[in-house]
Every structure is written in C-alpha cells, then in structure tokens.
Design an enzyme around this catalytic site. Sequence first.
Site, short mmCIF file in Angstrom:
data_model
loop_
_atom_site.label_atom_id
_atom_site.label_comp_id
_atom_site.label_asym_id
_atom_site.label_seq_id
_atom_site.Cartn_x
_atom_site.Cartn_y
_atom_site.Cartn_z
N HIS A 378 -39.71 9.07 56.53
CA HIS A 378 -38.29 9.42 56.41
C HIS A 378 -38.03 10.87 56.02
CE1 HIS A 378 -36.08 5.61 56.89
NE2 HIS A 378 -37.16 5.03 56.40
N LYS A 569 -22.40 12.99 51.31
CA LYS A 569 -23.84 12.68 51.33
C LYS A 569 -24.40 13.11 50.00
CE LYS A 569 -24.03 15.29 55.05
NZ LYS A 569 -24.80 14.53 56.01
N ARG A 570 -25.66 12.78 49.71
CA ARG A 570 -26.26 13.24 48.46
C ARG A 570 -26.18 14.78 48.39
NH1 ARG A 570 -29.00 9.45 45.07
NH2 ARG A 570 -29.38 11.26 43.78
N LYS A 575 -29.05 20.05 52.43
CA LYS A 575 -27.87 19.56 53.16
C LYS A 575 -26.76 20.62 53.19
CE LYS A 575 -28.88 14.71 52.04
NZ LYS A 575 -29.02 14.00 53.32
N THR A 677 -27.50 9.30 59.07
CA THR A 677 -26.81 8.16 59.67
C THR A 677 -25.31 8.28 59.42
OG1 THR A 677 -27.41 6.92 57.67
CG2 THR A 677 -28.69 6.46 59.65
N LYS A 681 -21.83 7.30 61.78
CA LYS A 681 -20.65 6.56 61.32
C LYS A 681 -19.37 7.34 61.65
CE LYS A 681 -23.58 4.70 57.74
NZ LYS A 681 -24.14 4.96 56.41
#
Length: 843
Positions: A378, A569-570, A575, A677, A681
């Site tokens: 992952h 998101k985290r 990110k 993911t 969505k």
Amino acid sequence: MAAPLSDGERRKQISVRGIAGLGDVAEVRKSFNRHLHFTLVKDRNVATPRDYYFALAHTVRDHLVGRWIRTQQHYYERDPKRIYYLSLEFYMGRTLQNTMVNLGLQNACDEAIYQLGLDLEELEEIEEDAGLGNGGLGRLAACFLDSMATLGLAAYGYGIRYEFGIFNQKIVDGWQVEEADDWLRYGNPWEKARPEYMLPVHFYGRVDHTSEGVKWVDTQVVLAMPYDTPVPGYKNNTVNTMRLWSAKAPNDFNLQEFNVGDYIEAVLDRNLAENISRVLYPNDNFFEGKELRLKQEYFVVAATLQDIIRRFKSSKFGCRDPVRTCFETFPDKVAIQLNDTHPALSIPELMRILVDVEKVDWDKAWEITKRTCAYTNHTVLPEALERWPVSMFEKLLPRHLEIIYALNQMHLDRVAALYPGDVDRLRRMSVIEEGDCKRINMAHLCVIGSHVVNGVARIHSDIVKNSVFKDFYDLEPEKFQNKTNGITPRRWLLLCNPGLVDVIAEKIGEDFITDLSQLKKLLDFINNETFIRDVAKVKQENKLKFAAYLEEKYKVKINPSSMFDVQVKRIHEYKRQLLNCLHAITLYNRIRSNPSESFVPRTIMIGGKAAPGYHMAKMIIKLITSIGEVINNDPYVGDRLKVIFLENYRVSLAEKVIPAADLSQQISTAGTEASGTGNMKFMVNGALTIGTRDGANVEMAEEAGEENLFIFGMQVEDVEALDRQGYNARAYYERLPELREAIDQISGGFFSPQDPGCFRDVVNMLMYHDRFKVFADYEAYIKCQGQVDQLFMDPREWTKKVIRNIACSGKFSSDRTIKEYARDIWGVEPSATKIPPPNLPRD
C-alpha cells in the site's frame, strides 16, 4: 435560493429506489415497538432518542440474522474456497443506513419511523462511527467486505476489535487536540460476542528442540475473544462475517506469581494482557516500532490462523470434529490476503503450525504457505515500511524468529545460486537487515512468502516492480500484479447521494448499483438539457444541505453558490495540504490587490487528522486554521473566499461533504500516493478533480479523458530528475513573486500576529528540506486553478464535464477490483446465486 428538501419532503416524492410495501412498514413498526418496550426501555417510562436508535438497529438486525445463518449453512454445504482478508484496520463508519440500503429496507423503515412521529435521519445521526482505521487502507478493507458479500464470495474479514478507534479531533485555538474515541460506551448493536470460539495466543517463552520436534514453551497466554459483525451483500440475501478479536486475560493470569497474597494487584494486572486490543495506533503511512504494536499484529494473526485451520478441518455446519487432516488441499480451500505488511506474521505462523503442530514436512509446508498467502503493498514511502528489531522478536516471538531466519537462508541460497558472487544483491534482498540494530524487513518477508504481490494502482504497481521490489521482480516477474483500488457504489453513491442516484436511474435504470460500468450509458445524455439541469440541481441541493449542516454543527456560514473546493484526507506532507494553503493565500492577496475585480467565489474546505506524534502535520493544521482566521474575517474579501477546516473528518462526515463538493483536490507529489480512493468517491459524486499524475488519478484521466480533469505538475520522471540534479526551493522563491509574498507573510507572522515565529518550522521545511517539492509545482498549480475558475463561470460546460466524469467512473467500483482479486489471485469465481431469504424454504 430555495431551501434544500428535507428527507421528509423527499420521501413524499416518488423515488426510483422502490416504494415501501405496506406489509413491510407494518412489520417494521411492530418490531420497533417490541424492541423499544421489551429489549430496551423495560422499567423506564421515558424513551430517549438513543433508545429509538437502538430499537431501530435491533429491528433491522432481525432481518439480518436469518440471512446470516442461512449464508453460513450454504457455505458449509457447498464447501467453497474461503477468502480470508486480514487487516489491522477496518474503517467501517456507521452500519444502520448501509444495512437498510443493502437489505432493501430503507423505504419501509423511513415510512414506519415517519408514522411513529420520528425522523430517520436524526436516528441515523445518533450512531457512533466504527472508526477502527486511519484512512485509505482501513476504508478500502470496508469497501472490499461489501463487494465480497455482494459478489457472493465466501469471505471473512479478520481484524482487532479496538476498544478505542481513531481519536476524535477537536480544534482548540487552531490546534488539533485528541480525544479518546469511546465508541463502545453505549454498546454496539451490530456485533455478536462468540465466547465459544475463544482461542489462546502465546507470547514470550523459549524454544525447545526435542526428539519429537520443536516446542515453544513457558509462554504467556492471552485469550482472543471473537466478536462477529454481519456484512450484508446488496439485495442478494448473502451475509458474510467480519470477525474482530478482543484480548482477554485468562483467569489464572499472573495469580501464580502473586500467591504471596497480593490478589488485588494480580487482578489489576490483567490489564496488561487486555491492553493488546485497547487502542488503534493512529499513524497513517508511518511505522512505529513499539512492542505493543507487534503484539497486536501477532495477536490477530495467531487467533485468525487457528480459526482458519479449525474451519478447514471441520467444514461441516455446527461440527467441531475434524473431517480433513491432510493439508495437501489447504491452498485449494483457503486464500489469505494480507492487507499491507501488518499481518505479515501469518507467514511464519502458518509455517509454525504446519511444521511444529501438524508435523508437515518443512518444504511441503513452505509450498502450502506460499500458495495460500498473497500480499497487497500500500505504500512506497520508506518511513512507512515495517522493519522490526530482531531483539524484539527474540523476546516476544522466539520461534517465529527461528523460522524467519530459516526461510531467509533458503531464499538467499536460491538468490546466490542464480547470481553467484553478487553479495550486494544478497544484502538488498535479505529479510534480515544487518547493521547496528538488526531488523526484519516485513515487506521482504511478505514477498518471499506469497504467490502474488500486488500494488493498488497501475502507476504504483509499476513503481513496486521497477523500484521498491526490483530485485524480487527480476527473480519472479510472474508474481507481481496490479489491482487498481475501488470503492463500493452502495455506500459512496446510493447511501450518500440518493438525489443523484434518482436522476441517473431515471435515464439508465438501476442495474448500475451492482455494475457500475453501466454508467457509461450516461455518455448519451451529455448534451441533454434536462439531464444537465437535473444533475446541476442535485449538486446545488447537496451544497445547500451541507452549508446548513456546517452552520448547525460548526457555526460557520458559507456561500452555497460559491465553488466548494475540498481536500479531505489524512494530514501528511506528501499529500501537500501546504500547496492548497499557498493557493488560498495567493487568491487572498489577489483579491486584496484588486478589490473591484470580479472573482469566482470559493469556499476552500480542508479536513483530516494528523497523527498525534507528527509535529509537521499538526503545524499544517494550525496554519490552515490561522489562514482561515485572517481571510474569513477580512471585510474586503466578504463572500468571495472562505477557508474552512473541517474538524474531526471521518466516514460519516465524508458521506456529507463528498456529494456537495465541486472540486476535488488530489495533489500529492507524483509517485507518492499509492492509489487514493477519495479521488474515486468525488468523481462518481460529480466533483471535478484537480490533481497530479499520481496514483489512480492517472487511470481516472485515462477513463474520462485528460481534458475532463485538471491535471498539472511534475510526473514521476520529473520528480526523479529533480532529485538527481538537486531540488533548490529558494530558486522558485526568488523567481515567483506571488510565492515569495505568500511565504514572507507566513514567516513574518501575518497569519499569526500573536506569535510571529509560529510557523518558523513550516517555512524552514519548505525552503530547505522539502522531500515533496511543494514549490516545484506551485506555478503549474496556480495556473491550473485559473482554468478551474474559467470553467466554473460556465455552469453548463462545467456540468457537462461532471456528467462525463460520472459516466466514466465505472472502473472504480470495488466490485471490479474484487472480481480481479478473485480470478487472478484467489482462484475463485463470483457467484450470482441468490440465497433464498429466511421466509422461503431452501432448495
């Protein structure tokens, strides 16, 4: 602007999701009242809203139980190959609405609750999220369970029943503060304790090599108590099981050591054993080498493998006597999928059971183990890879250490035979890393002990083959596959966006709910004015509803006709929430410089949790809230720009914000996000994506056409080239005036006047040691955001792109992903057989 339709009003409009049958409604009412009076309230006169929620949950659960028992009987009769999905995280969110949707009960419950003078949505809001995961990895596991049940696979999810899940996030003075998530405080109506299947798990001790074989002795025992949660498929009467283990001290725990009379201390000491399942480690993409974490990993693996072997041996419904004793057929009946390296100990544990307990020959045991296990990688971030100190294994799991050494020796002998004299290759490929502190590389253990290794998006799987596990790929290229992630359309469309489902179903029918590729049929309606209007209307209603929610829950007022620009998101440097911050500041400075110019109004929403020990992530949250504080209170700006931090982002909040978003930010540095993911969505719910060529963004752009997303910035090759030549952040700072102004404002205390040096660490990181190269993509990002504004000013063209994105999102269903796992890894076929419901006789 018209107020959003309440759910009560929406109910009065005929919905394509089926009109509730009167018999169903009467049955639900009767059952609800029975539970309310006899199960819950009993001798109290007044029922609370929570009593109403529990009464409804029990009513819905009644519909599950018969199907659950019948499904398990069906499996025992057919004896199919069983799939065991092992994960340290299952981020399930709430269960009530999802169960009603999958059983086709939502309308009946809605009508019954309405007739009783209650509001279904208010009852749904009472349920606690089951937050037993950190982010993408745990939520993926939840989506996979839904798809496996919907596809009729005999599948089981195995994990830990954490007493405290991911912490609740409070924002105090702009800083994240963590609160324990006591999600079980009021009980959990969806789980069933199964003490009859309680199992011992061993730790510590020593290894004896005797003439009868190897024995692991003098161990400390902890009991694993299973709690089962039903996992219903969509309208197929299949109900699979998620079994979560809870740690219990045995009754004689530590009492022997305390027979001097300190009985109280001995009983209090039971907590030491029970701490194993107390709390979820709150790190996402970061390895924390604590002994308690290793105990958790072994605990879930040891209990699960005993359970798997018991089921393999008996394989008759309700039977405990072994029917099979030969393990030759084990891989034909059992598939174990390792969700990342956290359950990697399955490999040495299965070897230990086969060799030490079942007396299977070593080479045969190794062949069985490899054919049974498969590993999903992952992440490619080095700090996320699990590398456990050998010394910790020596103490905690001495037999497993011996087995790992033996497996590694076999593996290295093979490599040495194929590449004679290549000592460097042996060092790179070893499971044991030499050095000051010898470590076990769990990813290497997973690769050598599995028959398939997969990445979770095409670009990520290529990086896995060409970089992370290149030596292993050279050795066994046939072992490596790609399985692009997906999301379940039940929760992420049908449940969270019923308005959109209605307008889609009106055009193409309802079959897309179990075959998302049918959304392609919407391409015929891209120029249909009615459809364009309907899709835009649904989005506007979702935005109004979310704006009302923010006002009620967070006391924040936003402009519902502004662009909802969302990054949830985290919080992590890779990110790049900081890139988003720089854009917000740049927009702000432009508005301040040209107050009379017209700007596209935007509400920038950022949400996510920072790992409690991750200093930079916590600083990023403080920066976001500080920027919001300044911008939102500047009268020059007014309604044109708002920056909102969405506190305590979680599954149930995602279900509200995603359907309301116009723009989805997926802006990680190319080559760092394995898949993502959230991006999927947003796509299926009609938000357009601004993103880098990273993770599944690449495949989303391929499906919808790159011109229908806002793709910007460096590709993987550019990032690598920049690494080779040396990344110089200052050069961008000197060259780009708007970037320089934003950084100077942050470092000069413009956003933190009370504490001008507050963001010193953030600026220092961005200028001198930014691994994720925020400045290198700033210019392209700002330019791309200009294109977003241009398109947003033309609502018709914007909505046409939205429709194209929705129509091309079919690939990103977890049903498609699971079909690929089933056929290419597990060697099983999905079953379209509909198990008869409990009220009909079985065949």
